[in-house]
Design a protein around this motif. Structure first.
Motif, PDB file in Angstrom:
ATOM      1  N   GLY A  90     -19.632  40.502  23.235  1.00 10.70           N
ATOM      2  CA  GLY A  90     -20.949  39.895  23.358  1.00 10.70           C
ATOM      3  C   GLY A  90     -21.405  39.103  22.167  1.00 10.70           C
ATOM      4  N   GLU A  91     -20.629  39.117  21.062  1.00 10.03           N
ATOM      5  CA  GLU A  91     -21.039  38.357  19.870  1.00 10.03           C
ATOM      6  C   GLU A  91     -20.741  36.876  20.071  1.00 10.03           C
ATOM      7  OE1 GLU A  91     -23.039  37.542  17.481  1.00 10.03           O
ATOM      8  OE2 GLU A  91     -22.708  39.497  16.536  1.00 10.03           O
ATOM      9  N   HIS A  92     -21.506  36.034  19.362  1.00 12.85           N
ATOM     10  CA  HIS A  92     -21.443  34.587  19.587  1.00 12.85           C
ATOM     11  C   HIS A  92     -21.200  33.847  18.269  1.00 12.85           C
ATOM     12  CE1 HIS A  92     -23.527  35.722  23.340  1.00 12.85           C
ATOM     13  NE2 HIS A  92     -24.340  36.410  22.552  1.00 12.85           N
ATOM     14  N   ALA A  93     -20.185  34.237  17.522  1.00 12.09           N
ATOM     15  CA  ALA A  93     -19.927  33.610  16.231  1.00 12.09           C
ATOM     16  C   ALA A  93     -19.731  32.108  16.392  1.00 12.09           C
ATOM     17  CB  ALA A  93     -18.689  34.227  15.587  1.00 12.09           C
ATOM     18  N   SER A  94     -20.234  31.347  15.422  1.00 14.08           N
ATOM     19  CA  SER A  94     -20.053  29.899  15.460  1.00 14.08           C
ATOM     20  C   SER A  94     -18.580  29.555  15.252  1.00 14.08           C
ATOM     21  CB  SER A  94     -20.897  29.240  14.368  1.00 14.08           C
ATOM     22  OG  SER A  94     -20.638  27.853  14.306  1.00 14.08           O
ATOM     23  N   PRO A  95     -18.045  28.602  16.004  1.00 17.94           N
ATOM     24  CA  PRO A  95     -16.630  28.244  15.822  1.00 17.94           C
ATOM     25  C   PRO A  95     -16.359  27.528  14.505  1.00 17.94           C
ATOM     26  CG  PRO A  95     -17.675  26.797  17.434  1.00 17.94           C
ATOM     27  CD  PRO A  95     -18.661  27.883  17.127  1.00 17.94           C
ATOM     28  N   THR A  96     -17.393  26.936  13.908  1.00 17.96           N
ATOM     29  CA  THR A  96     -17.223  26.209  12.646  1.00 17.96           C
ATOM     30  C   THR A  96     -18.364  26.566  11.700  1.00 17.96           C
ATOM     31  OG1 THR A  96     -18.508  24.281  13.369  1.00 17.96           O
ATOM     32  CG2 THR A  96     -16.133  24.259  13.830  1.00 17.96           C
ATOM     33  N   GLN A  97     -18.126  26.265  10.414  1.00 16.32           N
ATOM     34  CA  GLN A  97     -19.167  26.400   9.394  1.00 16.32           C
ATOM     35  C   GLN A  97     -19.095  25.185   8.468  1.00 16.32           C
ATOM     36  OE1 GLN A  97     -21.558  28.526   9.277  1.00 16.32           O
ATOM     37  NE2 GLN A  97     -20.864  30.182  10.644  1.00 16.32           N
ATOM     38  N   PRO A  98     -20.237  24.798   7.863  1.00 19.46           N
ATOM     39  CA  PRO A  98     -20.252  23.604   7.012  1.00 19.46           C
ATOM     40  C   PRO A  98     -19.696  23.873   5.612  1.00 19.46           C
ATOM     41  CG  PRO A  98     -22.457  24.539   7.185  1.00 19.46           C
ATOM     42  CD  PRO A  98     -21.583  25.353   8.089  1.00 19.46           C
ATOM     43  N   PHE A  99     -18.859  22.975   5.142  1.00 21.10           N
ATOM     44  CA  PHE A  99     -18.306  23.016   3.790  1.00 21.10           C
ATOM     45  C   PHE A  99     -18.558  21.663   3.129  1.00 21.10           C
ATOM     46  CE2 PHE A  99     -16.064  26.385   5.837  1.00 21.10           C
ATOM     47  CZ  PHE A  99     -15.663  27.277   4.852  1.00 21.10           C
ATOM     48  N   PRO A 100     -19.149  21.642   1.934  1.00 22.86           N
ATOM     49  CA  PRO A 100     -19.295  20.364   1.241  1.00 22.86           C
ATOM     50  C   PRO A 100     -17.936  19.821   0.824  1.00 22.86           C
ATOM     51  CG  PRO A 100     -19.930  22.169  -0.202  1.00 22.86           C
ATOM     52  CD  PRO A 100     -19.672  22.767   1.151  1.00 22.86           C
ATOM     53  N   ILE A 101     -17.762  18.510   0.960  1.00 24.78           N
ATOM     54  CA  ILE A 101     -16.512  17.892   0.503  1.00 24.78           C
ATOM     55  C   ILE A 101     -16.439  17.935  -1.023  1.00 24.78           C
ATOM     56  CG2 ILE A 101     -15.217  15.722   0.448  1.00 24.78           C
ATOM     57  CD1 ILE A 101     -16.359  15.160   3.253  1.00 24.78           C
ATOM     58  N   ARG A 102     -17.562  17.708  -1.659  1.00 21.81           N
ATOM     59  CA  ARG A 102     -17.721  17.896  -3.098  1.00 21.81           C
ATOM     60  C   ARG A 102     -19.112  18.427  -3.345  1.00 21.81           C
ATOM     61  NH1 ARG A 102     -16.536  12.408  -5.993  1.00 21.81           N
ATOM     62  NH2 ARG A 102     -17.133  11.562  -3.983  1.00 21.81           N
TER      63      ARG A 102
END
Length: 718
Positions: free
Chosen positions: A357-369
């Motif tokens: 039942g959990e809905h973890a996000s498939p992606t997360q934001p990462f800064p390029i720099r």
């Protein structure tokens, strides 16, 4: 005849020259509305800092962790003690001028300052528990007409009932005649009072506006909590320190994680505006923009550090920017007009949840720099080897607890205890201290903590950390994975200071911060878990304490205030204190023209808390005795550290093809000693390099091949 303290202070304020009223002040927890923790004073420099001495101390008969950074305005220092009481001192002598008892035993990191509006004089804004007081700056008495018959604002009124967790953790932001504040709400249990930020009139205390931190149907950005997850939602908290751009009239709010902290079954979606920097019109509370740094948080990665403002020069163009440092070890640099990343951000695939039942996000934001600045994820190969004893203890703990290799953003599971690195007590900025920025060079200074936390998810059978809304509860929600001496179970460095060029996003330097005295010579360059942030000055220095978290247990921590050369990170001065530093230092220039650096010392169970002021000595001045704490004795029975081939500095790397690649790629996220500390075979180095590429290390195939060959040749095993 001596004047009463209040009258003496009033006379002092009235007689102050106009220039002194602003030029030498420190007007907020992070220095002022921009929250950049920068002191534009040049009297203390890298050339003369070695002569700095303690010139006064103000001791209070209280003990505990004092996470305070005081204010100085017009030659008067303002602070709050561990019981929530406000007091004022002569900033150049430490002599008490007045004290106000709130009657509420709650801690606050600093008061706030409202300068007045012509018709009303300056006020000290004192947040404590669920109350906000406005005090006359000269007398410490409650300002007439503020807060109605009570004499204070009750932040629960219209928002929360009397028995639920609901309090202030940071002082209000001040914009013109408004006090903008937000509450800390519960960590567990998804139903409860809202974490809505709101603005109060600085003269009357009346509510002017509120903003729904969980968007309701029909409002901008609604619909990210599932069909019903927004209703009755507790929080997200807006407990962190806010910053204000006086020129554009925007207030920038760091928003915390949603509750429950580690279970999001009842909140499918990204959960706006949790884990975001939120920009509102400060006058009206109208939405302007947001940037979310964690989608559907399952790790307690709330945004807590103040968004720091700086004007950068990027590729020849001026960019009004905002710097936010995070618990997950990432630094986001945004255009503060729009919220768009200055150097780009990419959504990267992350592990998915195994909880039904959990809905973890498939992606997360990462800064390029900039690149990641803390250790990302924790693996069995990371177990400490600082001593054979610590290695055995932590290895046995790993096996007994059933830990598994855990990359960053691995969701909690029901099948085993869940590791987090960075943990919710790690990452960047000393949890809430934030960054310090030199606006002239664009250099950004931040502390880094590589700490491992863990928790357990269990079926909700009543034995739980907090109420559950999903049939799953959290236990051991804020646990640390520690060795026998209370230090992290992973390889050092455990604490670092890092400098980033904000104009390019490149790392300028990094150095370990603090010594694990309990490990003697082996702990000299490990760094320590940090609490609090740094202070950059126009004299080319970065002052920082922050290395004493846990010092009250007598097992870890280093009660030291130090100054680093802002160009290189080299330590150029240090002072041992009677107790540790759990907050950021500050600096001001007194009415005499003398520059001071002030720090709150606290945390030792046998030592009273104290404010200590340092300055350059006057002729014949020797300084006061602050009774420095003794150096911790090495732990009994600790075995010597195993021999290591690690080098301590980049310049000590052996010459050869691949050296420059190692210096660039293998120090972006940790010190060079971490990269070279454990010899490996060529196969082992190949696996390590590929693992680092998988975690986001920037290198192409050719660069990776050169690094593997170089490390195997110089730091290899047969």
């Amino acid at each position: 005849m001596r004047l009463p303290a209040a009258l003496a202070l009033a006379a002092l304020l009235a007689a102050a020259p106009a220039l002194a009223r602003t030029s030498g002040d420190w007007r907020g927890l992070a220095g002022g509305p921009r929250a950049d923790r920068y002191a534009p004073f040049t009297q203390i420099t890298r050339d003369n800092v070695k002569t700095l001495i303690p010139v006064w101390q103000h001791v209070l008969p209280q003990r505990g962790s004092w996470q305070l950074t005081p204010l100085v305005v017009d030659g008067v220092l303002y602070a709050q003690d561990l019981d929530g009481n406000a007091f004022a001192l002569d900033a150049e002598t430490g002599r008490r001028l007045w004290r106000f008892s709130t009657g509420v035993k709650a801690r606050m990191r600093a008061p706030a300052w409202w300068p007045g509006d012509g018709a009303h004089g300056p006020r000290l804004i004192v947040g404590v528990g669920d109350r906000i007081y406005a005090l006359d700056a000269a007398t410490g008495k409650p300002a007439a007409g503020f807060g109605g018959a009570r004499g204070y604002i009750d932040i629960r009124e219209g928002f929360a009932g009397p028995k639920v967790p609901y309090r202030l953790s940071s002082p209000p932001a001040v914009y013109k005649n408004l006090l903008i504040a937000g509450p800390a709400t519960q960590e567990f249990g998804s139903k409860g009072p809202p974490g809505d930020p709101r603005a109060y009139d600085a003269v009357t205390g009346k509510l002017v506006w509120r903003f729904h931190i969980v968007p309701r149907p029909g409002e901008a950005n609604a619909g990210s909590w599932g069909p019903d997850g927004w209703q009755g939602r507790s929080g997200p908290s807006t407990w962190g320190l806010m910053s204000v751009d006086d020129e554009t009239g925007l207030v920038f709010i760091p928003v915390a994680q949603p509750a429950d902290n580690y279970v999001g079954i009842d909140r499918p979606g990204d959960n706006l505006y949790s884990d975001s920097v939120l920009a509102l019109d400060a006058a009206t509370g109208t939405y302007r923009w947001h940037f979310q740094m964690v989608h559907h948080d399952l790790w307690d990665y709330d945004v807590s550090a103040p968004p720091a403002l700086v004007d950068l020069t990027v590729k020849g163009s001026k960019v009004p920017a905002l710097v936010e440092v995070t618990k997950q070890g990432l630094m986001f640099i945004l255009d503060r007009r729009t919220g768009k990343p200055v150097f780009g951000v990419e959504e990267r695939a992350v592990p998915q949840s195994t909880v039904p039942g959990e809905h973890a996000s498939p992606t997360q934001p990462f800064p390029i720099r900039p690149p990641p600045l803390a250790k990302l994820g924790v693996f069995r190969s990371d177990i400490t080897t600082i001593t054979a004893q610590a290695h055995r203890y932590c290895t046995d703990s790993w096996n007994r607890m059933g830990f598994v290799d855990t990359p960053l953003f691995t969701p909690p599971a029901l099948t085993h205890p869940n590791l987090f690195t960075p943990s919710n007590i790690g990452g960047l900025g000393g949890v809430w201290g934030g960054a310090s920025i030199d606006p002239k060079s664009g250099s950004i200074f931040v502390t880094v903590t590589n700490q491992v936390g863990f928790n357990r998810l269990v079926p909700d059978d009543g034995m739980k950390q907090g109420p559950s809304s999903s049939g799953i509860a959290t236990v051991q929600g804020f646990s640390k994975w520690l060795d026998p001496n209370g230090l992290p179970c992973i390889q050092p460095p455990w604490g670092e200071m890092v400098a980033v060029n904000g104009n390019t996003g490149d790392v300028l330097w990094r150095t370990t911060l603090g010594a694990a005295e309990v490990y003697g010579a082996a702990g000299a360059h490990t760094g320590l878990i940090t609490m609090g942030g740094p202070l950059a000055t126009a004299g080319g220095l970065v002052f920082v304490g922050a290395t004493s978290m846990g010092y009250s247990q007598g097992r870890q921590g280093e009660p030291v205030l130090r100054a680093l050369d802002a160009r290189t990170g080299l330590e150029v001065w240090r002072a041992r204190l009677p107790a540790g530093v759990d907050a950021s230092p500050m600096s001001f220039v007194g009415k005499s023209g003398r520059q001071y650096v002030v720090v709150a010392a606290s945390g030792r169970p046998d030592t009273d808390i104290a404010l200590i002021a340092f300055a350059l000595p006057r002729p014949g001045e020797t300084g006061v005795d602050i009774h420095p704490a003794p150096v911790a004795k090495p732990a009994a029975g600790a075995e010597p550290a195993p021999e290591s081939t690690a080098v301590a500095r980049v310049q000590d790397l052996p010459p050869g093809e691949g050296r420059d690649d190692v210096a660039r790629a293998c120090t972006a996220c940790h010190s060079i000693g971490t990269a070279t500390g454990t010899p490996r075979t060529l196969q082992g180095w190949s696996a390590t390099v590929e693992e680092m590429r998988g975690r986001g290390a920037a290198m192409d195939d050719a660069t990776a091949a050169r690094i593997k060959a170089y490390m195997a040749a110089h730091f290899g095993l047969p």
